[in-house]
Design a protein around this motif. Structure first.
Motif, PDB file in Angstrom:
ATOM      1  N   TRP A  37       0.823  -1.216   0.000  1.00  9.89           N
ATOM      2  CA  TRP A  37       0.000   0.000   0.000  1.00  9.89           C
ATOM      3  C   TRP A  37       0.855   1.263   0.000  1.00  9.89           C
ATOM      4  O   TRP A  37       0.366   2.359   0.312  1.00  9.89           O
ATOM      5  CB  TRP A  37      -0.948  -0.024   1.198  1.00  9.89           C
ATOM      6  N   TYR A 232      -7.685   7.254  -1.076  1.00  7.07           N
ATOM      7  CA  TYR A 232      -7.721   5.849  -1.502  1.00  7.07           C
ATOM      8  C   TYR A 232      -8.388   5.794  -2.871  1.00  7.07           C
ATOM      9  O   TYR A 232      -9.382   6.503  -3.094  1.00  7.07           O
ATOM     10  CB  TYR A 232      -8.556   5.019  -0.524  1.00  7.07           C
ATOM     11  N   GLU A 236     -13.469   0.238  -1.671  1.00  6.35           N
ATOM     12  CA  GLU A 236     -13.000  -1.143  -1.496  1.00  6.35           C
ATOM     13  C   GLU A 236     -11.508  -1.156  -1.127  1.00  6.35           C
ATOM     14  O   GLU A 236     -11.058  -1.948  -0.297  1.00  6.35           O
ATOM     15  CB  GLU A 236     -13.256  -1.914  -2.800  1.00  6.35           C
ATOM     16  N   ASP A 237     -10.736  -0.250  -1.729  1.00  2.00           N
ATOM     17  CA  ASP A 237      -9.307  -0.155  -1.384  1.00  2.00           C
ATOM     18  C   ASP A 237      -9.129   0.299   0.068  1.00  2.00           C
ATOM     19  O   ASP A 237      -8.238  -0.176   0.758  1.00  2.00           O
ATOM     20  CB  ASP A 237      -8.581   0.807  -2.330  1.00  2.00           C
ATOM     21  N   ARG A 240      -9.741  -2.774   2.169  1.00  2.00           N
ATOM     22  CA  ARG A 240      -8.640  -3.749   2.041  1.00  2.00           C
ATOM     23  C   ARG A 240      -7.400  -3.291   2.782  1.00  2.00           C
ATOM     24  O   ARG A 240      -6.741  -4.069   3.455  1.00  2.00           O
ATOM     25  CB  ARG A 240      -8.296  -3.969   0.573  1.00  2.00           C
ATOM     26  N   ILE A 243      -7.756  -3.818   6.497  1.00  6.83           N
ATOM     27  CA  ILE A 243      -7.717  -5.224   6.885  1.00  6.83           C
ATOM     28  C   ILE A 243      -6.312  -5.815   6.712  1.00  6.83           C
ATOM     29  O   ILE A 243      -5.892  -6.700   7.436  1.00  6.83           O
ATOM     30  CB  ILE A 243      -8.823  -5.990   6.124  1.00  6.83           C
ATOM     31  N   ASP A 244      -5.563  -5.247   5.796  1.00  5.25           N
ATOM     32  CA  ASP A 244      -4.172  -5.686   5.609  1.00  5.25           C
ATOM     33  C   ASP A 244      -3.234  -5.125   6.676  1.00  5.25           C
ATOM     34  O   ASP A 244      -2.159  -5.664   6.904  1.00  5.25           O
ATOM     35  CB  ASP A 244      -3.634  -5.155   4.268  1.00  5.25           C
ATOM     36  N   HIS A 251      -9.217  -8.903  12.228  1.00  4.99           N
ATOM     37  CA  HIS A 251      -9.881  -9.592  11.116  1.00  4.99           C
ATOM     38  C   HIS A 251      -9.583 -11.087  11.153  1.00  4.99           C
ATOM     39  O   HIS A 251     -10.483 -11.918  11.016  1.00  4.99           O
ATOM     40  CB  HIS A 251      -9.422  -8.958   9.796  1.00  4.99           C
ATOM     41  N   ARG A 263     -16.360  -5.744   7.386  1.00 10.17           N
ATOM     42  CA  ARG A 263     -16.092  -5.026   6.119  1.00 10.17           C
ATOM     43  C   ARG A 263     -17.276  -4.123   5.765  1.00 10.17           C
ATOM     44  O   ARG A 263     -17.108  -3.004   5.328  1.00 10.17           O
ATOM     45  CB  ARG A 263     -15.786  -6.023   4.997  1.00 10.17           C
TER      46      ARG A 263
END
Ligand SMILES: C[S@@+](CC[C@H](N)C(=O)[O-])C[C@H]1O[C@@H](n2cnc3c(N)ncnc32)[C@H](O)[C@@H]1O
Length: 293
Positions: A37, A232, A236-237, A240, A243-244, A251, A263
């Motif tokens: 990222w 972002y 959705e990014d 993600r 969560i990453d 999570h 989510r």
């Protein structure tokens, strides 16, 4: 009780040995995601390095240490400012984060930056002292903030400057509060007091870091509020990336159904920040600088 603690800035809790080990594992575990990222972090935090560099008042040929440099910020940018006669030493706990920093340095062809794995709360420097010390979003994760500040001062020459970036208050970082609201139903424990744990907001309280720096012996301490803008490519990014990185442990601990709920709560909370083609929201950091007497 709470009000009294707020007036006593040196009562930040020291982390246990187990918490220190957890911290090291956490950053190593996250290094891949931090690199994946990189475009979001680099763009969103792009106002911070100029403020650090301005506060450091850098000159060509200077020797600089970056404490908690992670994947290379601001070490790599400073290496270009001080030029080939100057040098930068980047220090971090996580070999995986340092591996990314090394890849970026090679790509840039920088020969005047090197990296070393060490705990910045414990590092002892026996060589020549540095002209400048810098730290970006790392000090809040060490086990003993006052001791680390004293060590920072000890690495500097007389009159040497330090500049430190930490996150500003939650009120100026709406993303932090909204994310905490979204995750609350899934947390087993009540929210931790950020000042008593290795937490991004540990040094967010206005005036706290300047006071700790004066106590550590720095003079001419100044704080600047620096605005940032998180961007972002899509909602959705955003989900993600969280969560990453920050929400990875939570999570992983959830059932498939609760992962979906988490989510969805994040999407619902951050939809308000959709702006044109992207998701954007503001944030605020402190850049606090001082001088070794
Ligand atoms: C949020 S990242 C910031 C990295 C980089 N300075 C940046 O701004 O992109 C925090 C970094 O602090 C490092 N860190 C945490 N505790 C540390 C410690 N006690 N000694 C050295 N590094 C530490 C982590 O390994 C991680 O790379």
């Amino acid at each position: 009780m709470r009000a009294r603690r707020r007036e006593s800035p040196t009562r930040l809790t020291r982390l246990s040995a187990a918490a220190r080990r957890h911290e090291r594992a956490r950053w190593s575990h996250r290094a891949n995601a931090w690199e994946r990222w990189e475009p979001v972090f680099m763009h969103s935090l792009s106002a911070v390095n100029p403020a650090l560099i301005r506060a450091l008042d850098l000159r060509p040929g200077q020797r600089v240490v970056d404490l908690g440099c992670g994947s290379g910020d601001p070490a790599l940018e400073i290496a270009q400012w001080v030029g080939p006669r100057g040098s930068v030493l980047g220090i971090d706990l996580s070999p995986e984060m340092l591996a990314t920093a090394g890849r970026r340095a090679r790509l840039l062809g920088l020969k005047n930056v090197r990296f070393r794995r060490a705990d910045i709360a414990r590092v002892s420097h026996s060589g020549a002292r540095f002209d400048r010390a810098v730290s970006r979003f790392s000090l809040m994760f060490v086990d003993d903030v006052p001791r680390t500040l004293e060590r920072m001062r000890g690495t500097l020459k007389r009159g040497g400057r330090v500049a430190i970036a930490v996150w500003g208050p939650v009120a100026a970082n709406p993303g932090t509060r909204l994310r905490a609201d979204a995750t609350r139903p899934f947390e087993k424990d009540p929210p931790a007091d950020p000042e008593q744990t290795a937490h991004p907001m540990r040094l967010a309280r206005p005036g706290l870091l300047p006071r700790l720096m004066r106590r550590a012996g720095f003079v001419r301490v100044r704080a600047e509020a620096v605005r940032v803008c998180w961007v972002y490519p899509s909602l959705e990014d955003y989900v993600r990336l969280q969560i990453d990185t920050s929400l990875a442990d939570l999570h992983e601990s959830l059932s498939p159904a609760n992962r979906r709920r988490l989510r969805e709560r994040l999407r619902r909370a951050f939809r308000r920040f959709e702006s044109g083609q992207v998701v954007r929201y503001p944030g605020q950091t402190w850049v606090v600088s001082g001088q070794a007497p």
